[in-house]
Design an enzyme around this catalytic site. Sequence first.
Site, PDB file in Angstrom:
ATOM      1  N   LYS A  47       0.754  -1.078   0.067  1.00  0.00           N
ATOM      2  CA  LYS A  47       0.075  -0.203   0.239  1.00  0.00           C
ATOM      3  C   LYS A  47       0.720   1.232  -0.065  1.00  0.00           C
ATOM      4  CE  LYS A  47      -2.793   0.143   3.501  1.00  0.00           C
ATOM      5  NZ  LYS A  47      -2.303   1.458   4.935  1.00  0.00           N
ATOM      6  N   ARG A 122      -9.819   4.271  10.427  1.00  0.00           N
ATOM      7  CA  ARG A 122      -9.328   3.755  10.438  1.00  0.00           C
ATOM      8  C   ARG A 122     -11.083   2.943  11.596  1.00  0.00           C
ATOM      9  NH1 ARG A 122      -6.916   1.218  14.415  1.00  0.00           N
ATOM     10  NH2 ARG A 122      -4.580   0.020  14.300  1.00  0.00           N
ATOM     11  N   ARG A 161      10.108 -13.309   3.836  1.00  0.00           N
ATOM     12  CA  ARG A 161      11.221 -12.475   4.279  1.00  0.00           C
ATOM     13  C   ARG A 161      12.693 -12.970   5.484  1.00  0.00           C
ATOM     14  NH1 ARG A 161       8.431  -6.622   5.275  1.00  0.00           N
ATOM     15  NH2 ARG A 161       7.811  -7.194   7.476  1.00  0.00           N
ATOM     16  N   ARG A 194      12.131 -12.628  11.197  1.00  0.00           N
ATOM     17  CA  ARG A 194      11.655 -12.002  12.192  1.00  0.00           C
ATOM     18  C   ARG A 194      10.708 -12.874  12.817  1.00  0.00           C
ATOM     19  NH1 ARG A 194      10.878  -5.833  10.585  1.00  0.00           N
ATOM     20  NH2 ARG A 194       9.535  -7.324   9.801  1.00  0.00           N
ATOM     21  N   ARG A 205      -2.358 -10.671  12.684  1.00  0.00           N
ATOM     22  CA  ARG A 205      -2.481  -9.495  12.021  1.00  0.00           C
ATOM     23  C   ARG A 205      -3.389  -8.647  10.632  1.00  0.00           C
ATOM     24  NH1 ARG A 205       3.012  -8.425   9.975  1.00  0.00           N
ATOM     25  NH2 ARG A 205       2.508  -6.733   8.988  1.00  0.00           N
TER      26      ARG A 205
END
Length: 250
Positions: A47, A122, A161, A194, A205
């Site tokens: 985004k 939000r 990642r 991570r 999330r």
Amino acid sequence: MTAESKRKATNRSQFIAIDAVHRQPLACKFPEVILILLLFGPPGCGKGTQAVFLAERFHIPAISTGEMFRAERQAGTELGKRASSIMAQGGLVGDDIVNAMVASRISRPDCAGGFLLDGYPRTVQQAIEFSALLQQKGLPNPLVIHLDVPDDLLVARLTARRQCPQCKRIYNLLSQPPKVAGQCDDDGAALIAREDDQEAVIRQRLRAYHELTGPILQWYGASAVHSVDGGMLPDQVARAIALVVEAAER
Ligand SMILES: [Zn+2]
């Protein structure tokens, strides 16, 4: 369509034709044409990249709530001070402060030709307040862009990642792998995944995102929300969004 909005729409499509050739800033050429974009998309959908692209393509500032907070705090405004003290106490900044910051930010001269908001509204309550604000300022309805990416694709991207523990450089085994498997290109340190990039954390999330954003998109309604397939390459996503914006303004 009222005569007024028809006139604006006509000017807008003229602008796009002209812009494609001469790349003239929107605000200078047709100051009466105002483009308000709201960008929604799950974590890891790219985004931020698209916000930068849209800002350049349509000559409008891309405003994120994080930047807005930092700017208010640095300027030492009353709003900034209130937000800082709430955050210092570990609290969540309420809708009233966030709405006031948005109202202040979009009143600045760089927003005269429109703006893009990333990360706002939000909540449904913020969306209602924002709608009232736009009406009060005589601004057009926002164009809502929703970057739609299947959860499984985001999980695959994000769990790929890796980070160098020494220089903190980020790699992605799918899109930006290191030259030697498992080693940082710069210092040879062993790359690690991570904590944030573990599947369970990512799924959580994504759940939080859907719970938060679903009702907002519903509130705007299917006819106002333009879904774009965010699973394509960034260039393709950018083109798809630009087409949506141009079509909606016609
Ligand atoms: Zn490194």
